[in-house]
Write a protein that holds these residues in place. Structure first.
Motif, PDB file in Angstrom:
ATOM      1  N   ASN A  62      47.183  32.527  31.317  1.00  0.00           N
ATOM      2  CA  ASN A  62      47.916  32.277  32.876  1.00  0.00           C
ATOM      3  C   ASN A  62      47.845  31.665  33.231  1.00  0.00           C
ATOM      4  O   ASN A  62      47.739  30.743  34.548  1.00  0.00           O
ATOM      5  CB  ASN A  62      45.983  33.352  33.472  1.00  0.00           C
ATOM      6  N   TRP A  63      48.336  30.586  32.367  1.00  0.00           N
ATOM      7  CA  TRP A  63      48.637  29.557  33.309  1.00  0.00           C
ATOM      8  C   TRP A  63      50.082  28.548  32.847  1.00  0.00           C
ATOM      9  O   TRP A  63      50.648  28.804  31.779  1.00  0.00           O
ATOM     10  CB  TRP A  63      47.989  28.081  32.849  1.00  0.00           C
ATOM     11  N   ASP A  64      50.722  27.976  34.371  1.00  0.00           N
ATOM     12  CA  ASP A  64      52.270  27.313  34.246  1.00  0.00           C
ATOM     13  C   ASP A  64      52.366  26.229  34.350  1.00  0.00           C
ATOM     14  O   ASP A  64      52.207  25.066  34.910  1.00  0.00           O
ATOM     15  CB  ASP A  64      52.640  28.225  35.263  1.00  0.00           C
ATOM     16  N   ASP A  65      52.538  25.824  32.353  1.00  0.00           N
ATOM     17  CA  ASP A  65      52.605  24.617  32.659  1.00  0.00           C
ATOM     18  C   ASP A  65      53.451  23.895  32.947  1.00  0.00           C
ATOM     19  O   ASP A  65      53.533  22.484  33.456  1.00  0.00           O
ATOM     20  CB  ASP A  65      53.234  24.524  31.300  1.00  0.00           C
ATOM     21  N   ARG A  71      49.776  31.916  36.900  1.00  0.00           N
ATOM     22  CA  ARG A  71      51.175  31.760  36.854  1.00  0.00           C
ATOM     23  C   ARG A  71      50.809  33.741  37.479  1.00  0.00           C
ATOM     24  O   ARG A  71      51.430  33.707  38.553  1.00  0.00           O
ATOM     25  CB  ARG A  71      51.488  32.077  35.426  1.00  0.00           C
ATOM     26  N   TYR A  72      50.201  34.320  36.955  1.00  0.00           N
ATOM     27  CA  TYR A  72      49.539  35.580  37.725  1.00  0.00           C
ATOM     28  C   TYR A  72      48.887  35.866  38.590  1.00  0.00           C
ATOM     29  O   TYR A  72      49.063  36.821  39.432  1.00  0.00           O
ATOM     30  CB  TYR A  72      49.641  36.547  36.407  1.00  0.00           C
ATOM     31  N   ILE A  73      47.589  35.702  39.262  1.00  0.00           N
ATOM     32  CA  ILE A  73      46.540  35.290  39.552  1.00  0.00           C
ATOM     33  C   ILE A  73      45.583  33.768  39.712  1.00  0.00           C
ATOM     34  O   ILE A  73      45.307  33.089  38.375  1.00  0.00           O
ATOM     35  CB  ILE A  73      44.746  36.092  39.390  1.00  0.00           C
ATOM     36  N   GLY A  74      45.348  33.271  41.060  1.00  0.00           N
ATOM     37  CA  GLY A  74      44.765  32.638  41.210  1.00  0.00           C
ATOM     38  C   GLY A  74      45.462  31.054  42.064  1.00  0.00           C
ATOM     39  O   GLY A  74      44.558  29.936  42.515  1.00  0.00           O
ATOM     40  N   SER A  75      46.780  31.105  41.820  1.00  0.00           N
ATOM     41  CA  SER A  75      47.353  30.788  43.164  1.00  0.00           C
ATOM     42  C   SER A  75      48.268  31.166  43.794  1.00  0.00           C
ATOM     43  O   SER A  75      49.339  29.878  44.358  1.00  0.00           O
ATOM     44  CB  SER A  75      48.181  29.610  41.890  1.00  0.00           C
ATOM     45  N   VAL A 132      43.280  31.597  31.223  1.00  0.00           N
ATOM     46  CA  VAL A 132      43.606  33.312  30.684  1.00  0.00           C
ATOM     47  C   VAL A 132      43.280  34.953  31.627  1.00  0.00           C
ATOM     48  O   VAL A 132      42.643  34.333  32.347  1.00  0.00           O
ATOM     49  CB  VAL A 132      42.871  33.754  29.407  1.00  0.00           C
ATOM     50  N   LEU A 133      43.817  36.228  31.299  1.00  0.00           N
ATOM     51  CA  LEU A 133      43.962  37.205  32.186  1.00  0.00           C
ATOM     52  C   LEU A 133      43.771  38.299  31.006  1.00  0.00           C
ATOM     53  O   LEU A 133      44.851  37.759  29.950  1.00  0.00           O
ATOM     54  CB  LEU A 133      45.112  37.251  33.564  1.00  0.00           C
ATOM     55  N   LYS A 134      42.325  38.556  31.050  1.00  0.00           N
ATOM     56  CA  LYS A 134      41.806  39.893  30.436  1.00  0.00           C
ATOM     57  C   LYS A 134      42.621  40.883  31.665  1.00  0.00           C
ATOM     58  O   LYS A 134      41.790  41.115  31.934  1.00  0.00           O
ATOM     59  CB  LYS A 134      40.751  40.522  29.917  1.00  0.00           C
ATOM     60  N   VAL A 135      43.229  42.152  30.655  1.00  0.00           N
ATOM     61  CA  VAL A 135      44.652  42.782  31.804  1.00  0.00           C
ATOM     62  C   VAL A 135      43.523  43.998  30.961  1.00  0.00           C
ATOM     63  O   VAL A 135      44.401  44.464  29.576  1.00  0.00           O
ATOM     64  CB  VAL A 135      45.906  42.977  31.803  1.00  0.00           C
TER      65      VAL A 135
END
Length: 407
Positions: A62-65, A71-75, A132-135
């Motif tokens: 879930n992190w865009d370097d 990347r998907y949730i949090g920003s 990380v994102l657990k889906v």
């Protein structure tokens, strides 16, 4: 049943190119993930069971370097969550919003659809070491847990009741999201039950209750174009190796070769030598009592192990079920005793090479572990894991060796 009908893993290896190129594929609304999103999938786990809803879990980076943001949730901003924004699709990709998700596993170009379902849970983890994102997603059966119903059927078979439910609607919408396949042999062999009641239960919980009472199983069978079978829900007996529309491969696994770790448990603590079911005949106004013992010819699994129960004099007496006829009492006693015998030996198979065709509801032949433990096992649960270490399958099972085939 002859073990000649079982497929050695060496034979399956030739079909899957030696298991050298494991692959997974995630389709959302029929479209594969773009390469930059697919590389974010850290792992995939798929679990199927005869007692729970099939589920899958994705662990996603879930992190865009490049952007130094989640990347998907949090920003995400409120504008990005608005349809029409250029980032809307990315920010909402894993939301539980009705998208159909298809999970496929296999080798090379030979991929098998494991499940079609929808996302149901997002669980982001924000730590100082990354994000990380657990889906999690479930198959279509979770739609049957939306509303509770009450109804009563008189003089019907369980298969007839489920077939009736499958045709019912609620506010113009069918209660069942899939057509239901009823095993015709089950209907033919069943006896009508005087009264069957759905008492403030969801359709899924009610189906599982009726399935357990009969020793039946429930599972979603995906469409099979080759056999011209549509996607449907199966309700019927756990006939060994029988999954409608699914390839009828049945594996032979040998400890030390194709099965690296095998953990069986022999338990006689809960076993009984007889089951007595009692009830009340409303018409004749007299009590009902039927007893079935291990020597009954209809108890036809694991008979080679009955000698282990010769010191067991325990009897199970059932008095808390709605029983109104002698034939129903006898059938219920048989079902309970057969289910007990099937759990005499349970086991876990660990770290088998990834086998997309190995699924709950099938039968495997286990060899190389002695006369008591070798035999045919019914798969009750499988877990398929795909990550940086490759593709592996683990499974839970119970020994169901047919009568007069051991040795």
């Amino acid at each position: 049943m002859s073990t000649d009908t079982f497929t050695p893993l060496a034979q399956q290896s030739t079909e899957y190119g030696g298991f050298y190129v494991p692959r997974m594929e995630i389709l959302i609304d029929g479209q594969g993930l773009p390469r930059d999103i697919a590389k974010d999938i850290v792992s995939l786990t798929y679990v199927d069971s005869i007692e729970t809803i099939d589920s899958f879990t994705l662990v996603v980076n879930n992190w865009d370097d490049e952007r130094h943001e989640f990347r998907y949730i949090g920003s995400e901003t409120a504008d990005e969550l608005t349809p029409g924004h250029r980032n809307h699709a990315l920010r909402t990709l894993f939301e539980s919003c009705g998208k159909e998700v298809e999970v496929r596993l296999g080798y090379g170009n030979d991929l098998v659809t494991m499940v079609r379902g929808t996302f149901t849970t997002m669980q982001p983890e924000f730590t100082d070491g990354g994000a990380v994102l657990k889906v999690t997603g479930q198959n279509v059966l979770h739609q049957l847990r939306g509303k509770q119903y009450s109804d009563t059927w008189h003089g019907k078979r369980d298969t007839e009741v489920i077939a009736d439910l499958a045709q019912r609607s609620d506010n113009g919408r069918k209660r069942f999201p899939l057509p239901v396949y009823i095993d015709p042999d089950a209907t033919q062999n069943e006896k009508p039950v005087p009264v069957i009641t759905q008492n403030r239960q969801t359709d899924l919980d009610f189906m599982w209750q009726r399935a357990r009472a009969r020793g039946f199983v429930i599972f979603v069978q995906e469409a099979d174009k080759d056999q011209k079978i549509e996607r449907r829900l199966y309700f019927g007996p756990a006939r060994p190796g029988f999954i409608p529309g699914f390839r009828t491969v049945r594996y032979r696994l040998t400890w030390g070769r194709s099965l690296m770790v095998f953990k069986p448990v022999i338990s006689t603590a809960s076993q009984v030598r007889s089951v007595t079911v009692k009830g009340w005949n409303r018409t004749a106004k007299e009590p009902i009592s039927r007893t079935v013992r291990l020597d009954d010819p209809r108890i036809d699994v694991n008979t080679d192990l009955f000698r282990m129960l010769r010191c067991n004099e325990r009897e199970e007496i059932v008095t808390d079920e709605p029983i109104f006829e002698n034939c129903h009492a006898r059938e219920r006693a048989i079902a309970i005793l057969v289910e007990q015998v099937k759990r005499l030996i349970t086991a876990e198979g660990v770290k088998v090479v990834g086998l997309p065709q190995l699924r709950a509801g099938q039968v495997v032949q286990i060899d190389g572990v002695g006369a008591r433990l070798s035999g045919e096992y019914f798969i009750t649960k499988t877990t398929h894991t795909f990550d940086d270490n490759g593709y592996v399958t683990t499974f839970d099972c119970r020994r169901e060796q047919p009568q007069d085939t051991k040795g």
